[in-house]
Design a protein around this motif. Structure first.
Motif, PDB file in Angstrom:
ATOM      1  N   TYR A   1       0.903  -1.033   0.029  1.00  0.00           N
ATOM      2  CA  TYR A   1       0.118  -0.011   0.195  1.00  0.00           C
ATOM      3  C   TYR A   1       0.945   1.273   0.061  1.00  0.00           C
ATOM      4  O   TYR A   1       2.116   1.365   0.489  1.00  0.00           O
ATOM      5  CB  TYR A   1      -0.808  -0.082   1.134  1.00  0.00           C
ATOM      6  CG  TYR A   1      -2.031  -0.980   1.212  1.00  0.00           C
ATOM      7  CD1 TYR A   1      -3.061  -0.592   0.268  1.00  0.00           C
ATOM      8  CD2 TYR A   1      -2.055  -2.182   1.833  1.00  0.00           C
ATOM      9  CE1 TYR A   1      -4.113  -1.650   0.214  1.00  0.00           C
ATOM     10  CE2 TYR A   1      -3.133  -3.053   1.669  1.00  0.00           C
ATOM     11  CZ  TYR A   1      -4.182  -2.694   0.892  1.00  0.00           C
ATOM     12  OH  TYR A   1      -5.361  -3.670   0.603  1.00  0.00           O
TER      13      TYR A   1
ATOM     14  N   PRO B   1      -5.467 -14.283  10.949  1.00  0.00           N
ATOM     15  CA  PRO B   1      -5.980 -13.375  11.753  1.00  0.00           C
ATOM     16  C   PRO B   1      -6.053 -11.921  11.165  1.00  0.00           C
ATOM     17  O   PRO B   1      -5.888 -11.688  10.152  1.00  0.00           O
ATOM     18  CB  PRO B   1      -4.710 -13.259  12.776  1.00  0.00           C
ATOM     19  CG  PRO B   1      -3.329 -13.726  12.045  1.00  0.00           C
ATOM     20  CD  PRO B   1      -3.909 -14.789  10.895  1.00  0.00           C
ATOM     21  N   ASN B   2      -6.731 -11.087  12.028  1.00  0.00           N
ATOM     22  CA  ASN B   2      -6.849  -9.697  11.337  1.00  0.00           C
ATOM     23  C   ASN B   2      -5.513  -9.155  10.791  1.00  0.00           C
ATOM     24  O   ASN B   2      -4.442  -9.280  11.789  1.00  0.00           O
ATOM     25  CB  ASN B   2      -7.564  -8.737  12.587  1.00  0.00           C
ATOM     26  CG  ASN B   2      -8.993  -9.070  12.496  1.00  0.00           C
ATOM     27  OD1 ASN B   2      -9.497  -9.317  11.552  1.00  0.00           O
ATOM     28  ND2 ASN B   2      -9.469  -9.107  13.820  1.00  0.00           N
ATOM     29  N   GLY B   3      -5.469  -8.517   9.705  1.00  0.00           N
ATOM     30  CA  GLY B   3      -4.480  -8.051   9.236  1.00  0.00           C
ATOM     31  C   GLY B   3      -3.512  -8.872   8.458  1.00  0.00           C
ATOM     32  O   GLY B   3      -2.374  -8.392   7.972  1.00  0.00           O
TER      33      GLY B   3
HETATM   34  P1  ADP Z   1      -7.228  -9.032   6.933  1.00  0.00           P
HETATM   35  O1  ADP Z   1      -8.422  -8.962   5.791  1.00  0.00           O
HETATM   36  O2  ADP Z   1      -6.646 -10.316   6.971  1.00  0.00           O
HETATM   37  O3  ADP Z   1      -7.458  -8.541   8.140  1.00  0.00           O
HETATM   38  P2  ADP Z   1      -6.116  -6.991   5.235  1.00  0.00           P
HETATM   39  O4  ADP Z   1      -6.069  -7.403   4.032  1.00  0.00           O
HETATM   40  O5  ADP Z   1      -7.175  -5.856   5.288  1.00  0.00           O
HETATM   41  O6  ADP Z   1      -6.078  -8.135   6.203  1.00  0.00           O
HETATM   42  O7  ADP Z   1      -5.050  -6.049   5.801  1.00  0.00           O
HETATM   43  C1  ADP Z   1      -3.480  -6.536   5.456  1.00  0.00           C
HETATM   44  C2  ADP Z   1      -2.693  -5.267   6.000  1.00  0.00           C
HETATM   45  O8  ADP Z   1      -2.745  -4.226   4.922  1.00  0.00           O
HETATM   46  C3  ADP Z   1      -3.052  -4.801   7.257  1.00  0.00           C
HETATM   47  O9  ADP Z   1      -1.682  -4.534   7.632  1.00  0.00           O
HETATM   48  C4  ADP Z   1      -3.769  -3.576   7.048  1.00  0.00           C
HETATM   49  O10 ADP Z   1      -3.495  -2.559   8.111  1.00  0.00           O
HETATM   50  C5  ADP Z   1      -3.169  -3.091   5.622  1.00  0.00           C
HETATM   51  N1  ADP Z   1      -4.049  -2.404   4.838  1.00  0.00           N
HETATM   52  C6  ADP Z   1      -5.243  -2.796   4.489  1.00  0.00           C
HETATM   53  N2  ADP Z   1      -5.893  -1.953   3.862  1.00  0.00           N
HETATM   54  C7  ADP Z   1      -5.069  -0.780   3.547  1.00  0.00           C
HETATM   55  C8  ADP Z   1      -5.130   0.330   3.084  1.00  0.00           C
HETATM   56  N3  ADP Z   1      -6.262   0.508   2.390  1.00  0.00           N
HETATM   57  N4  ADP Z   1      -4.201   1.206   2.975  1.00  0.00           N
HETATM   58  C9  ADP Z   1      -3.222   0.886   3.671  1.00  0.00           C
HETATM   59  N5  ADP Z   1      -2.813  -0.301   4.474  1.00  0.00           N
HETATM   60  C10 ADP Z   1      -4.117  -1.058   4.432  1.00  0.00           C
END
Ligand code: ADP
Ligand code: ADP
Length: 226
Positions: free
Chosen positions: A13, A38-40
């Motif tokens: 990102y 897990p989350n993240g």
């Molecule tokens: P999950 O769905 O498994 O919870 P995500 O794909 O939502 O994981 O997130 C993966 C990582 O990317 C995390 O560290 C999250 O904070 C980051 N992240 C997700 N969306 C964004 C975004 N739009 N901009 C920046 N970082 C992001």
């Protein structure tokens, strides 16, 4: 061809977060597949890339052989997505919501109306077809998300943590309907952070953590190791 082939997908990102660090996995046609983490971990990022909501930084994915980069439209035509959040217009009726969604895919109106009836019946929503969606119960709203995702008759149905914050009765009912869709031939991928949920439903599983697949095996094999 596989239902899904993910090949060294990466996503960084703008913030610098490396959400996917070279993810590869294969899902066979007809499978009921869990993406657990897990989350993240990167689950939503991966689903976002597959459904064209997020741009990959590198790598490719093929949906029934169609590259999300080179044949994006064809790949999208294969996928039905059930996002985490309820995101339909609550003032429209289930019938309108389904028919309008079909319009988005360029499906003729008479076909759309037939399909809306078919899937609203399959998901036990037909008696509510004409009621504003805001009057539906929580479980009915979740099922409406699934009916809408089926309007394009996808070969791959992806559910992104569809039971987050949903109580056990509603969850069980949802899984009955999704299992039925899978038995009828649609490949299903669901993301979850509950192993128990994946365990009861899925034949194969990938575990993702910090943007890396750390396990990709059959559910039987995984449970044997625990
Ligand atoms: P999950 O769905 O498994 O919870 P995500 O794909 O939502 O994981 O997130 C993966 C990582 O990317 C995390 O560290 C999250 O904070 C980051 N992240 C997700 N969306 C964004 C975004 N739009 N901009 C920046 N970082 C992001
Ligand atoms: P989820 O519901 O799977 O957590 P979200 O997209 O709401 O999905 O957020 C996933 C993670 O990514 C969260 O931890 C959130 O804080 C983070 N995130 C979302 N958007 C951004 C962003 N623009 N910049 C940084 N982190 C983000």
């Amino acid at each position: 061809v596989p239902a899904l082939e993910v090949d060294q997908l990466t996503k960084t990102y703008a913030s610098g977060v490396q959400a996917l660090k070279g993810v590869s996995l294969t899902v066979q046609p007809g499978d009921f597949f869990a993406l657990l983490g897990p989350n993240g971990a990167g689950k939503s990022t991966l689903i976002g890339i597959l459904s064209s909501l997020v741009n990959a930084s590198g790598g490719d994915a093929r949906v029934f052989g169609h590259s999300i980069h080179r044949e994006r439209r064809a790949a999208m035509q294969m996928i039905g997505l059930v996002p985490q959040e309820l995101n339909f217009n609550i003032f429209e009726t289930p019938f309108q919501i389904c028919v309008n969604s079909a319009g988005f895919y360029g499906i003729a109106r008479d076909v759309a109306m037939q399909r809306a009836e078919k899937y609203l019946r399959e998901l036990s929503l037909w008696e509510k077809m004409d009621a504003p969606a805001r009057t539906l119960s929580g479980g009915m709203k979740r099922r409406l998300m699934i009916a809408r995702a089926m309007m394009n008759e996808p070969r791959l149905l992806i559910l992104d943590e569809p039971t987050a914050g949903v109580d056990i009765e509603i969850r069980r009912a949802m899984w009955r309907f999704v299992s039925e869709i899978n038995r009828a031939g649609t490949t299903v991928i669901l993301t979850t952070h509950y192993l128990e949920e994946a365990e009861q439903l899925c034949r194969n599983i990938a575990i993702i953590d910090k943007g890396t697949i750390i396990e990709n095996t059959s559910m039987k094999h995984l449970l044997g190791k625990l």
